[in-house]
Design an enzyme around this catalytic site. Structure first.
Site, PDB file in Angstrom:
ATOM      1  N   HIS A 146      -5.434   9.837   2.263  1.00  0.00           N
ATOM      2  CA  HIS A 146      -6.734   9.346   1.768  1.00  0.00           C
ATOM      3  C   HIS A 146      -7.636  10.519   1.410  1.00  0.00           C
ATOM      4  CE1 HIS A 146      -6.249   5.128   2.663  1.00  0.00           C
ATOM      5  NE2 HIS A 146      -6.135   5.304   3.969  1.00  0.00           N
ATOM      6  N   HIS A 196      -1.333   9.788   7.381  1.00  0.00           N
ATOM      7  CA  HIS A 196      -1.857   8.630   6.647  1.00  0.00           C
ATOM      8  C   HIS A 196      -3.281   8.904   6.177  1.00  0.00           C
ATOM      9  CE1 HIS A 196      -2.460   4.161   6.031  1.00  0.00           C
ATOM     10  NE2 HIS A 196      -3.706   4.565   6.167  1.00  0.00           N
ATOM     11  N   GLU A 197      -4.119   9.383   7.098  1.00  0.00           N
ATOM     12  CA  GLU A 197      -5.521   9.629   6.747  1.00  0.00           C
ATOM     13  C   GLU A 197      -5.662  10.837   5.822  1.00  0.00           C
ATOM     14  OE1 GLU A 197      -7.577   7.376   7.370  1.00  0.00           O
ATOM     15  OE2 GLU A 197      -6.404   6.274   8.835  1.00  0.00           O
ATOM     16  N   ASP A 223      -4.964   2.293   0.913  1.00  0.00           N
ATOM     17  CA  ASP A 223      -4.051   1.589   1.811  1.00  0.00           C
ATOM     18  C   ASP A 223      -3.162   0.612   1.052  1.00  0.00           C
ATOM     19  OD1 ASP A 223      -4.833   2.739   4.281  1.00  0.00           O
ATOM     20  OD2 ASP A 223      -6.658   1.529   4.254  1.00  0.00           O
TER      21      ASP A 223
END
Length: 932
Positions: A160, A156-157, A167
Site C-alpha cells: 500500500h 501487505h502494508e 486491498d
C-alpha cells in the site's frame, strides 16, 4: 468517548501532511534504505517493542524478497525512540529522521480496542501512501490469530505504502455474483478455498449455519463471512490474505480475479497488483538478485531536545515592500508563541556577511522569548550570501551542542545568490535540517535543494501582506517531534486591505479541545488600527501589547480561554491600510487530542498544463472528522489568489468518501514560479462528526479458519460503536501546506487543456426491466463546471468494455442533461442489444465530454447480473453425518421470488434450505468447537 481520548493522550501528530512525499526511503541496489519506524511517546516504555520490531522487519524482508521475485528487501531501518523513554548508550541522536518522515508508526489505536493495522492511503493507484499504523499490541504479537504473522502483514502494508496498490477484498462488498452463476467471496485469487457461513459464539455455545440470500441484494446476508481453509495450495494473493501459509505472491495477470469488486479492481482499472508494482519506478530501476539479501541493519535513534537557529536575510532587497518588518512580525510570533518550551533557540543575521544575533538559549519562560525578540535585525543593507549565514548557524549550534545532528535551521531569504549551491553538500552531510521560507519571487531556488535533501519544509510568501503568508509559514514550523499537546495550533489567519475608517470584522471559534496559551496577533502597514475584542459572554477583552516599531499588537489569554465564539472589530486609521489577524492556541487538556488540519499538494513541482491535487486532512488524534467546510487558498508569486472548496465526496480528485481527507484538482495557474497553499477548515453547529469507521487499506481481519471441516473462530472484531459517531462542537482551523513550483505556463494557450475528471463512483441497481445508474457529476475542467454530455456504453464482457469502450453498444442519453460538477446524477434505462451470447452480466461504463470535445477517462465499470444466484451447499449439506454429540434443529425452507432485469419479466423460484446447528460444549474441550 473520553476513554478513547485518554488512549490517545499525548499522541504525536506523526501523520500531519507536510510535503508531497515526506518519506526519506531510498532504493539502493534492491534494498530499501532509510526506512523510519517511529514509536509514539504515548506508548509506555517497553524494550520488547524494539526487539519485536526488529523481528518483524527481518522476517518481512525475506518474505518481501521472495514475493517480488528476488527484487526488494529491507536494507537499513531506523527506529525512532521517544524522548519519554530512558536514555541508553545504544541510542543515537537522529539526523534528518523525524516523526514527520515516519514510514511506520507504533502508536495507540485509533479508537479503544482497535488494534487493526492499516495504511493511511488516499491518493491514486500507483502513488505512495502516507504511513503505516501499528499498535503496540499488534507489534507484541497479541493479534496474530486475527491478522497473521507481523512480518507478512508488514509486506501487505508496504505494498500500500510504497506502490499504491489496494486491498483484494472489500468489506463494503464482501460477496459478488460470478460468471459461474454463484455467489463468491470477494478475493484474489479465486482459487483460495473456504466456506461461506454465519458463525456466532456466545458463552459456551456456537451457532454455524449456511448463509441465506438477501432478497433485495441477491447476495448473502449481512452476517455471512468467508472462512478460508487453513491448509491450501494457492500462492496468491498477499493483498487478500497474506496470513494464509501458502500465500507467497501478489496476484498477477494470470491469476488475478477481475470479477471481484475489490478496491484494487475499482481503483486500478481492473489491473492486478503485480501489474501495478511492475510499472513502479522501484521495479523499473532494479533487476532480480542472484544471492539472498543480507538481514536488515537497525539504528536506534532517540528524540532529544529541539535545537533551532533562525537564519534571517537582512540584505538590501529586504528594505523594499516592508519585507524586513514583515519578517520581524512573523519571527516575533514564532518566538513569542510557536516555539515550544524546552527548545533551544539561536539567531543569525546575514547579508554578504553574517553575524550572531543570539547564541542558543533554552526557552523556559517568557523571559527568554522576550530576550530573543530584542535580537531581531532592525536595518537591511548589503548583498546576499546564504552559505555564510548557514555556516554561522553551524557555529552557533556547535557552541552548545556536541553535534549538529537533528538540529534545525529556519532560513528566510528573498534574494538570489549564485554561490548558494556551494554549500549544498556540506549541509547535506552535516545532519542538520533546513526549513526554507522564500519571501518574494526572487528567493534563491538552489536553497530548495538543501531543504528537500535534508528533510526540511519549504514555504513561500508573496509580497502581498494581505495573505499573511509569512506569519503562516513561521506558524507552521512547530516541532516535528513534540507531543501534540505542546504544539501551537492556528485557529485563524486572515487579512484585508482597507481605507480610512473601514472595518475588518470577524469571529474566531475556540472549541473545548484548545484554549491554552491562546494568542491574538494584529498587524498593520501604516498606522495602528483600533482593536475591539469580545469573549463569548460578550465581555470586552483589553490588554493588547502594541509594538509600533514592528507594526503589530498582540494579546495572550491567561489560563484556558473561554470556549465559544470570540468577536473582533478592527478599524483602519489610514488610507490603503492592510490589516491581518492571526489566532493560535494549544491543547486545553493533554488527555484529549485537539482537532487539527494539515494540508499538502500531491507533488512539489508541476509542468503546465498538468493538474495538481490539493489534500487537506481534518482529524482529532487519528480519528477522521467528517462534514467540515474546508477551503484551500492558493497564492502565486505575484499575489494572485485562487480559492477552492475541498470535498470529501469520493469523486473527482477525492479517492474515498468520508475518510476525513478533503481534496480537489487545482488548474488555476496564473504564472510560473512558486505558489503557496493555505487551508481553512471550520464546522458549524451539528455539521461535523468523528468517524468511527475502520480505516481502509488494511490487512483483512480473519474471522476464523476452516480446519478439518470445522470452523475455528477468532474473537469477533470490535465493531464501530455508534456512540463514537460524535457530533462535534463548532471549530475553526487554518494551516499552511507549504510551497510548490509551476513551470511551462503561458498565457497564449487558446485551447482548453483540461478534460472532465474520471467518474469513479458509477453504481448500477436493477429495478424490474430497467437499470438505475447513479454517479457524481464531473466538471468541464476536471471537477469544476458542467460537462456537455455523457456517453454510456454496455457490454456482456467487462474486459471488452474496458479495452474497447468505443466499440461497445451505446445507450440512448438524449434525455440526460448534465448537472454541475459534484452534483448527484441519476439515469434510468432499459438495456438492449447485448451482443455476447451466454452473457451472465451487463457491464456498464460512462464517459463525459466537455464543450471542447475533450473526453474523460472511462469510468469504473458497474455491473448487473442476469441470473438468479443459488446458495452454496451449507455446512450441514457438506457434512451429512454429524457427530452424535451435535444437536441440529430442523431445516427451514424459504421461497424467494425474483424478477429478471433483462427482456421480459421472468419469475424465478429459488428454494433455500438452512440449518441451524447449536453446539453442545464437551467437558474435555478447552474451547468451543463447531461441527457440521
Amino acid at each position: 468517548t473520553m476513554e478513547s481520548f485518554r488512549a490517545l493522550a499525548s499522541l504525536l501528530v506523526l501523520h500531519l501532511l507536510q510535503g508531497s512525499d515526506s518519506s526519506l526511503v531510498q532504493l539502493n541496489e534492491n534494498g530499501y534504505e532509510d526506512v523510519i519506524i517511529a514509536i509514539d511517546p504515548a506508548v509506555p516504555e517497553d524494550g520488547e517493542i524494539i526487539e519485536r520490531i526488529k523481528d518483524m522487519v527481518t522476517t518481512a524482508s525475506t518474505y518481501l524478497f521472495e514475493a517480488t521475485e528476488k527484487r526488494f528487501f529491507f536494507k537499513n531501518v531506523s527506529i525512532l525512540i521517544p524522548e519519554t523513554w530512558e536514555g541508553n548508550p545504544q541510542y543515537r541522536r537522529p539526523k534528518h529522521e523525524s516523526y514527520k518522515h515516519a514510514d511506520v508508526i507504533v502508536a495507540p489505536p485509533t479508537l479503544t480496542n482497535r488494534d487493526g493495522p492499516y495504511t493511511r492511503q488516499f491518493t491514486e493507484c500507483g502513488e505512495k501512501a502516507e504511513y503505516i499504523h501499528f499498535t503496540p499490541n499488534f507489534v507484541l504479537g497479541k493479534n496474530q490469530s486475527e491478522y497473521g504473522p507481523s512480518g507478512r502483514l508488514l509486506v501487505h502494508e508496504w505494498a500500500h505504502l510504497r506502490w499504491g496498490v489496494f486491498d483484494e477484498y472489500n468489506e463494503d462488498q464482501p460477496f459478488y455474483l460470478s460468471k459461474s452463476k454463484k455467489i463468491e467471496a470477494t478475493r484474489c485469487s479465486s482459487g483460495i478455498s473456504g466456506t461461506n457461513s454465519v458463525h456466532k459464539c456466545q458463552a459456551d455455545s456456537c451457532i454455524t449455519r449456511r448463509c441465506r440470500i438477501d432478497s433485495t441484494t441477491q447476495l448473502y446476508e449481512k452476517d455471512c463471512q468467508f472462512f478460508p481453509d487453513k491448509d491450501q495450495a494457492e500462492k496468491a494473493a498477499i493483498m487478500f490474505m497474506q496470513s494464509i501459509d501458502s500465500v507467497v505472491e501478489f496476484c498477477n495477470e494470470k491469476n488475478h480475479n477481475k470479477e471481484a469488486p475489490s478496491l484494487q479492481n475499482l481503483k486500478c482499472n481492473i489491473r492486478s497488483t503485480w501489474e501495478v508494482i511492475r510499472e513502479s519506478e522501484d521495479f523499473k530501476n532494479t533487476t532480480p538478485m542472484a544471492a539472498p539479501p543480507p538481514p536488515p541493519a537497525f539504528s536506534l535513534l532517540r528524540i532529544s531536545e529541539r535545537i533551532v537557529c533562525l537564519v534571517l536575510d537582512k540584505s538590501g532587497s529586504m528594505t523594499g515592500i516592508t519585507r524586513l518588518n514583515r519578517m520581524n512580525q512573523a519571527a516575533k510570533h514564532f518566538l513569542l508563541q510557536t516555539v515550544e518550551n524546552g527548545s533551544w533557540v539561536g539567531m543569525v543575521q546575514f547579508d554578504s556577511s553574517a553575524s550572531i544575533g543570539s547564541d542558543l538559549i533554552q526557552i523556559r519562560s517568557n523571559s527568554e522569548r522576550d530576550t530573543l525578540v530584542m535580537k531581531l535585525p532592525t536595518q537591511a543593507s548589503g548583498g546576499t550570501s546564504i552559505c555564510t549565514g548557514i555556516r554561522k548557524a553551524f557555529e552557533v549550534i556547535r557552541k552548545a551542542a556536541s553535534q549538529l545532528d537533528g538540529s534545525e535551521i529556519m532560513l528566510l531569504t528573498d534574494g538570489e545568490d549564485s554561490t548558494a549551491s556551494g554549500c549544498v553538500d556540506e549541509v547535506k552531510e552535516s545532519g542538520i535540517i533546513i526549513h526554507l521560507i522564500a519571501l518574494g519571487p526572487s528567493a534563491d531556488k538552489a536553497v530548495t535543494q538543501m531543504s528537500n535533501e535534508t528533510g526540511g519544509n519549504h514555504f513561500f510568501a508573496s509580497d502581498n501582506a494581505e495573505n499573511n503568508g509569512l506569519i503562516d509559514a513561521f506558524a507552521a514550523l512547530t516541532s516535528e517531534n513534540a507531543g501534540l499537546s505542546q504544539k501551537s495550533i492556528q485557529l485563524e489567519s486572515k487579512g484585508l486591505t482597507l481605507t480610512t475608517d473601514a472595518w475588518m470584522n470577524g469571529t474566531v471559534i475556540i472549541d473545548s479541545t484548545v484554549g491554552k496559551d491562546t494568542f491574538f496577533l494584529v498587524t498593520w502597514t501604516v498606522q495602528p488600527p483600533s482593536i475591539s475584542l469580545w469573549d463569548p459572554s460578550g465581555a470586552p477583552t483589553a490588554g493588547f501589547t502594541q509594538d509600533t516599531a514592528s507594526q503589530m499588537a498582540y494579546l495572550s489569554i491567561p489560563e484556558n480561554a473561554q470556549v465559544g465564539t470570540w468577536t473582533y472589530n478592527l478599524q483602519a486609521k489610514a488610507n490603503s491600510e492592510t490589516l491581518t489577524i492571526t489566532v493560535t492556541s494549544r491543547a486545553s487538556n493533554s488527555a484529549v487530542p485537539p482537532i487539527t488540519v494539515s494540508a499538502k499538494m500531491n507533488k512539489d513541482t508541476s509542468s503546465f498544463p498538468s493538474p495538481m491535487i490539493v489534500y487537506a486532512e481534518v482529524q482529532q488524534g487519528y480519528v477522521p472528522i467528517l462534514g467540515a467546510n474546508v477551503t484551500a487558498i492558493i497564492e502565486s508569486n505575484s499575489g494572485n489568489t485562487a480559492v477552492l472548496e475541498l470535498l470529501d465526496n469520493g469523486a473527482g480528485a477525492d479517492a474515498f468518501k468520508d475518510d476525513g481527507v478533503y481534496s480537489r484538482y487545482f488548474t488555476g495557474y496564473s504564472e510560473n514560479g512558486r505558489y503557496s497553499l493555505k487551508v481553512r477548515a471550520h464546522a458549524g453547529t451539528n455539521s461535523a462528526m468523528q468517524s468511527s469507521k475502520h480505516p481502509r487499506s488494511r490487512a483483512a481481519y480473519i474471522p476464523g479458519w476452516v480446519v478439518n471441516g470445522e470452523i475455528e473462530g477468532n474473537p469477533p472484531r470490535p465493531e464501530a460503536d455508534e456512540n463514537t459517531e460524535t457530533i462535534l462542537e463548532n471549530f475553526s482551523r487554518t494551516a499552511s501546506g507549504g510551497a510548490f513550483v509551476v513551470s511551462g505556463f503561458t498565457n497564449t494557450q487558446s485551447s482548453d487543456p483540461y478534460p472532465p475528471s474520471q467518474i469513479t463512483d458509477l453504481n448500477a441497481t436493477p429495478e424490474g426491466e430497467e437499470i438505475i445508474l447513479t454517479w457524481t457529476a464531473p466538471g468541464e475542467d476536471f471537477d469544476v463546471g458542467t460537462v456537455q454530455r455523457y456517453i454510456i456504453r454496455i457490454s456482456g464482457s467487462m474486459i471488452d468494455l474496458r479495452d474497447n469502450f468505443d466499440g461497445a453498444p451505446q445507450v440512448n442519453t438524449t434525455d440526460l442533461f448534465p448537472k454541475e460538477a459534484n452534483s448527484e446524477e441519476t439515469f434510468t434505462f432499459k438495456p438492449e442489444n447485448i451482443p455476447e451470447e451466454n452473457a451472465t452480466h451487463i457491464f456498464i461504463a460512462i464517459q463525459s465530454v466537455d464543450k471542447s470535445n475533450l473526453t474523460s477517462r472511462v469510468s469504473n465499470i458497474a455491473q448487473v447480473a442476469l441470473f438468479i444466484p443459488q446458495a452454496d451447499p451449507g455446512p450441514d449439506e457438506s457434512h451429512p453425518n454429524p457427530s452424535p454429540d451435535k444437536n441440529y434443529n430442523s431445516g427451514i425452507n424459504i421461497s424467494i421470488l425474483v424478477l429478471s432485469v433483462v427482456g421480459s419479466v421472468v419469475v424465478v423460484s429459488v428454494i433455500l434450505s438452512t440449518t441451524i446447528c447449536i453446539l453442545k460444549k464437551k467437558n474435555s474441550s478447552s474451547r468451543p468447537r463447531t461441527g457440521f
